[in-house]
Design an enzyme around this catalytic site. Sequence first.
Site: not given
Length: 236
Positions: A86, A205, A203
């Site tokens: 990002c 994660e 994302h």
Amino acid sequence: MKFGIVVFPGSNCDRDVAYVTQDLLNCPTRMVWHEETDISDLDVVVLPGGFSYGDYLRCGAIAQFSPIMSHVIAHAKQGKFVLGICNGFQVLTETGLLPGALVRNRDLHFICDRVPLKIERTDIPWTSAYATGEMITLPVAHGEGRYYAHTDTLKALEDGNQIVFRYANSRGEIDETSNPNGSVNNIAGICDRTGKILGMMPHPERASDSVLGSADGIKLFHGLLAFMSEQRLQPV
């Protein structure tokens, strides 16, 4: 294998990444403050999501001049791994480690959602745990996530097989209706020519622990770890 997660003023996804690398993968991990100048101990540098330096001027524009970034560039030139997620992807384009730019979303709205992605390439360490054409779902959260590049740059990316992720619908079809932000060619993530520098707007994660409803993102890290393990087992 040691991870370093760069922390800029305004980073807000750094601890999310650390949870994955340290708690889920059990890898040595340290937070790297933006003013540090020694990252020689690291195998992988992660530039996390957030709003580095408040995203003044434009996203990533100020972060590129941070003291740490010249050392991240040197780290990359040594053939080591770099992941930009990002805002981190935006920083990578600002520094020139990856081509193109991230600009305002097509509808000028901040997007916070889960989106389907198509895996376009699996012959690089980052995506080696996926199957080519595999569909995964990852969260996105950005206001300036529309990937843009000049026609010649786009051709070079396509010809060089540097498109790693594309926005697609659940059937794997790539069209305008499956493009959440207006990115050219539905691009959600790209790599450099070596495949070691990866930038992506979604994302991983935030989708690495099944308690969050999806673990599609953890394979990104598993692939890299498997590659590094194989390299270290190679006979000298």
